[in-house]
Write a protein that holds these residues in place. Structure first.
Motif, PDB file in Angstrom:
ATOM      1  N   UNK A   1      -2.596  15.470  16.538  1.00 26.61           N
ATOM      2  CA  UNK A   1      -3.514  15.602  17.673  1.00 26.61           C
ATOM      3  C   UNK A   1      -3.086  14.734  18.852  1.00 26.61           C
ATOM      4  N   UNK A   2      -2.382  13.647  18.597  1.00 23.91           N
ATOM      5  CA  UNK A   2      -1.948  12.766  19.696  1.00 23.91           C
ATOM      6  C   UNK A   2      -0.438  12.870  19.837  1.00 23.91           C
ATOM      7  N   UNK A   3       0.046  13.265  21.011  1.00 23.57           N
ATOM      8  CA  UNK A   3       1.488  13.425  21.176  1.00 23.57           C
ATOM      9  C   UNK A   3       2.178  12.064  21.334  1.00 23.57           C
ATOM     10  N   UNK A   4       3.500  12.064  21.236  1.00 25.15           N
ATOM     11  CA  UNK A   4       4.248  10.794  21.232  1.00 25.15           C
ATOM     12  C   UNK A   4       4.056  10.014  22.525  1.00 25.15           C
ATOM     13  N   UNK A   5       4.058  10.725  23.653  1.00 25.07           N
ATOM     14  CA  UNK A   5       3.923  10.029  24.930  1.00 25.07           C
ATOM     15  C   UNK A   5       2.532   9.399  25.048  1.00 25.07           C
ATOM     16  N   UNK A   6       1.527  10.127  24.620  1.00 24.22           N
ATOM     17  CA  UNK A   6       0.160   9.591  24.665  1.00 24.22           C
ATOM     18  C   UNK A   6       0.051   8.338  23.801  1.00 24.22           C
ATOM     19  N   UNK A   7       0.694   8.360  22.627  1.00 24.48           N
ATOM     20  CA  UNK A   7       0.632   7.186  21.743  1.00 24.48           C
ATOM     21  C   UNK A   7       1.277   5.974  22.402  1.00 24.48           C
ATOM     22  N   UNK A   8       2.399   6.210  23.072  1.00 26.04           N
ATOM     23  CA  UNK A   8       3.080   5.114  23.763  1.00 26.04           C
ATOM     24  C   UNK A   8       2.198   4.564  24.891  1.00 26.04           C
ATOM     25  N   UNK A   9       1.575   5.474  25.639  1.00 26.86           N
ATOM     26  CA  UNK A   9       0.733   5.052  26.765  1.00 26.86           C
ATOM     27  C   UNK A   9      -0.498   4.280  26.284  1.00 26.86           C
ATOM     28  N   UNK A  10      -1.062   4.712  25.173  1.00 27.63           N
ATOM     29  CA  UNK A  10      -2.256   4.047  24.661  1.00 27.63           C
ATOM     30  C   UNK A  10      -1.942   2.592  24.323  1.00 27.63           C
ATOM     31  N   UNK A  11      -0.829   2.366  23.630  1.00 27.76           N
ATOM     32  CA  UNK A  11      -0.458   0.992  23.276  1.00 27.76           C
ATOM     33  C   UNK A  11      -0.223   0.171  24.540  1.00 27.76           C
ATOM     34  N   UNK A  12       0.472   0.777  25.519  1.00 29.31           N
ATOM     35  CA  UNK A  12       0.776   0.058  26.764  1.00 29.31           C
ATOM     36  C   UNK A  12      -0.507  -0.285  27.521  1.00 29.31           C
ATOM     37  N   UNK A  13      -1.489   0.626  27.486  1.00 30.21           N
ATOM     38  CA  UNK A  13      -2.746   0.375  28.204  1.00 30.21           C
ATOM     39  C   UNK A  13      -3.458  -0.844  27.626  1.00 30.21           C
ATOM     40  N   UNK A  14      -3.459  -0.955  26.296  1.00 24.82           N
ATOM     41  CA  UNK A  14      -4.148  -2.091  25.680  1.00 24.82           C
ATOM     42  C   UNK A  14      -3.359  -3.383  25.816  1.00 24.82           C
ATOM     43  N   UNK A  15      -2.034  -3.264  26.068  1.00 26.46           N
ATOM     44  CA  UNK A  15      -1.228  -4.469  26.251  1.00 26.46           C
ATOM     45  C   UNK A  15      -1.454  -5.072  27.642  1.00 26.46           C
ATOM     46  N   UNK A  16      -1.991  -4.278  28.577  1.00 24.43           N
ATOM     47  CA  UNK A  16      -2.151  -4.771  29.947  1.00 24.43           C
ATOM     48  C   UNK A  16      -3.597  -5.177  30.214  1.00 24.43           C
ATOM     49  N   UNK A  17      -3.986  -6.319  29.672  1.00 23.44           N
ATOM     50  CA  UNK A  17      -5.355  -6.815  29.821  1.00 23.44           C
ATOM     51  C   UNK A  17      -5.769  -7.084  31.260  1.00 23.44           C
ATOM     52  N   UNK A  18      -4.930  -7.786  32.035  1.00 24.13           N
ATOM     53  CA  UNK A  18      -5.352  -8.147  33.399  1.00 24.13           C
ATOM     54  C   UNK A  18      -5.675  -6.931  34.279  1.00 24.13           C
ATOM     55  N   UNK A  19      -4.884  -5.872  34.178  1.00 20.41           N
ATOM     56  CA  UNK A  19      -5.156  -4.677  34.986  1.00 20.41           C
ATOM     57  C   UNK A  19      -6.518  -4.088  34.646  1.00 20.41           C
ATOM     58  N   UNK A  20      -6.777  -4.006  33.341  1.00 16.15           N
ATOM     59  CA  UNK A  20      -8.054  -3.492  32.846  1.00 16.15           C
ATOM     60  C   UNK A  20      -9.209  -4.329  33.396  1.00 16.15           C
ATOM     61  N   UNK A  21      -9.072  -5.659  33.286  1.00 12.99           N
ATOM     62  CA  UNK A  21     -10.163  -6.532  33.728  1.00 12.99           C
ATOM     63  C   UNK A  21     -10.382  -6.414  35.236  1.00 12.99           C
ATOM     64  N   UNK A  22      -9.286  -6.370  35.994  1.00 10.20           N
ATOM     65  CA  UNK A  22      -9.406  -6.310  37.454  1.00 10.20           C
ATOM     66  C   UNK A  22     -10.049  -5.005  37.900  1.00 10.20           C
ATOM     67  N   UNK A  23      -9.581  -3.879  37.341  1.00  8.52           N
ATOM     68  CA  UNK A  23     -10.081  -2.590  37.829  1.00  8.52           C
ATOM     69  C   UNK A  23     -11.525  -2.363  37.395  1.00  8.52           C
ATOM     70  N   UNK A  24     -11.874  -2.769  36.188  1.00  5.65           N
ATOM     71  CA  UNK A  24     -13.263  -2.497  35.797  1.00  5.65           C
ATOM     72  C   UNK A  24     -14.227  -3.403  36.561  1.00  5.65           C
ATOM     73  N   UNK A  25     -13.802  -4.660  36.850  1.00  5.41           N
ATOM     74  CA  UNK A  25     -14.659  -5.551  37.644  1.00  5.41           C
ATOM     75  C   UNK A  25     -14.840  -4.978  39.050  1.00  5.41           C
ATOM     76  N   UNK A  26     -13.761  -4.423  39.586  1.00  5.72           N
ATOM     77  CA  UNK A  26     -13.846  -3.851  40.934  1.00  5.72           C
ATOM     78  C   UNK A  26     -14.819  -2.670  40.945  1.00  5.72           C
ATOM     79  N   UNK A  27     -14.729  -1.817  39.929  1.00  3.35           N
ATOM     80  CA  UNK A  27     -15.614  -0.648  39.872  1.00  3.35           C
ATOM     81  C   UNK A  27     -17.078  -1.080  39.743  1.00  3.35           C
ATOM     82  N   UNK A  28     -17.331  -2.115  38.940  1.00  2.07           N
ATOM     83  CA  UNK A  28     -18.715  -2.576  38.782  1.00  2.07           C
ATOM     84  C   UNK A  28     -19.234  -3.167  40.090  1.00  2.07           C
ATOM     85  N   UNK A  29     -18.368  -3.917  40.811  1.00  2.99           N
ATOM     86  CA  UNK A  29     -18.793  -4.499  42.093  1.00  2.99           C
ATOM     87  C   UNK A  29     -19.063  -3.390  43.116  1.00  2.99           C
ATOM     88  N   UNK A  30     -18.197  -2.372  43.144  1.00  2.00           N
ATOM     89  CA  UNK A  30     -18.387  -1.246  44.074  1.00  2.00           C
ATOM     90  C   UNK A  30     -19.674  -0.501  43.733  1.00  2.00           C
TER      91      UNK A  30
END
Ligand SMILES: *Cc1c(COP(=O)(O)O)cnc(C)c1O
Length: 386
Positions: A273-302
């Motif tokens: 159900x999950x293709x190879x590229x998606x699996x790679x991207x999922x791991x990379x997304x969770x490895x990038x904590x600061x981006x996640x924190x910055x963007x979600x804080x920005x969305x909540x402030x907006x």
């Protein structure tokens, strides 16, 4: 007999053959379905898109790099059916064991598999009594009744309170299972962990599916309750807070035996159900904590800034813990506002559904997009007053 010209595609919806309408070949199931209607994805014109709760920011830089350096020759091989690397990243992030994590092609797929794995107990929906029905609120994610009908699962809805808060007593009444979006959609209102805990404790032989598609924008995750309860299954997605809606990655966290049930459904349907590229991207997304924190804080402030700006224009705004707001004007009709905004190049979501037909659901975009949205509404509401 003339063979039909194979080079001429038959326009969908038209009958071309002498034997009539090919819908006679449909299964009974297809005739009986009422499919979900996704928000519009226009291709003809550039809109400010505030209608499908996508993240206005791009995926994390680590995801971009993972895509750019992806070894393309790997695509000739099947992906890892168990999604091991992705599940490892998820288990680490959420502080759970590997055996507590299931991944799938978007959380819609994971939800569908969960409905099939835990709620289809071969009861006839027409004769089921209350204890054989699953329950969810009348105003919630509209895919739940679609899945229930697809899998012949008896269900009932319980009305949200007048202020759109969760009717906890009615939800806790005897049933075959509870499905909750927390924060709820399209209201954005969140339930506390204490409330989820009391629902889970009310009957430990009943599963609660907690759909946490928006939890990263201000909700509390029920993953924290999994050490106390094995009758809670938490479902999340990378579509919203991780900006990966186009990649289709969702996951479930729960007791290993619940995860095993989902694996049994998946491996009876489609092991990959999950293709190879998606699996790679999922791991990379969770490895990038600061981006996640910055963007979600920005969305909540907006979100908070937008809500404040709408009040003087005559809107009431429900308290939102999500990346959207649910708004109503004190005199203008939502259907008219929807049309006026669309003419201005701004897409929002309007549900023609009892109790909420005068509301609009507005996804939180960038600050510039929300400024344009607020400015349009200021004009529309001023026109009205003059
Ligand atoms: C967006 C959404 C989903 C689906 O997310 P995908 O992972 O993109 O399939 C599930 N539940 C709710 C409540 C949502 O709003």
């Amino acid at each position: 007999m003339n063979e039909p010209d194979r080079k001429q595609p038959v326009p969908i919806g038209e009958t071309s053959r002498a034997d009539g309408d090919a819908r006679r070949l449909w299964s009974r199931r297809v005739h009986s379905l009422t499919p979900y209607v996704p928000g519009e994805q226009p291709r003809d014109r550039v809109f400010i898109k505030l209608n499908t709760n996508e993240n206005p920011y791009p995926p994390a830089p680590g995801v971009v790099e993972a895509i750019q350096t992806f070894p393309v020759e790997r695509l000739k091989l099947y992906p890892d059916p168990t999604g091991l690397a992705t599940r490892t990243a998820l288990a680490e992030y959420h502080g759970v064991a590997l055996g507590q994590v299931f991944v799938g092609n978007g959380s819609d797929e994971v939800l569908a598999m969960a409905f099939q794995a835990f709620f289809n107990h071969h009861v006839d929906p027409a004769t089921a009594d209350a204890t054989e029905q699953i329950v969810f609120p009348d105003i919630t994610y509209s895919f739940y009744p679609v899945y229930a009908r697809l899998y012949d699962i008896p269900y009932r809805t319980v009305p949200l309170d007048d202020d759109f808060s969760m009717p906890l007593v009615a939800l806790a009444a005897p049933s075959a299972g509870i499905v909750l979006a927390n924060p709820n959609a399209p209201t954005g209102i969140a339930l506390s962990l204490d409330d989820i805990r009391s629902l889970a404790a009310a009957d430990r032989n009943r599963l609660i599916l907690v759909d946490e598609a928006y939890v990263d924008f201000g909700g509390e995750s029920a993953v924290a309750l999994l050490t106390e309860f094995d009758n809670i299954l938490v479902i999340q997605t990378l579509s919203k807070s991780r900006s990966l809606a186009g990649m289709r990655i969702g996951f479930a966290i729960g007791d290993p035996h619940l995860i095993h049930a989902l694996e049994r459904i998946r491996d009876s349907f489609n092991s990959y159900t999950l293709d190879s590229l998606a699996q790679t991207c999922a791991s990379a997304a969770f490895a990038d904590g600061p981006w996640f924190e910055t963007t979600r804080a920005r969305i909540m402030a907006t979100r908070e800034r937008t809500a404040k700006a709408l009040v003087p224009l005559g809107f009431s705004v429900l308290p939102s813990a999500a990346n959207f707001i649910f708004i109503r004007h004190d005199s203008l009709k939502a259907a008219d506002l929807y049309t006026r905004l669309r003419e201005e190049g701004i897409l929002v979501r309007h549900f023609k559904q009892p109790r909420i037909e005068n509301f609009l659901r507005v996804s939180i975009g960038t600050d510039l997009e929300m400024d344009a949205f607020i400015a349009s509404l200021a004009e529309i509401t001023a026109d009205r007053q003059s």
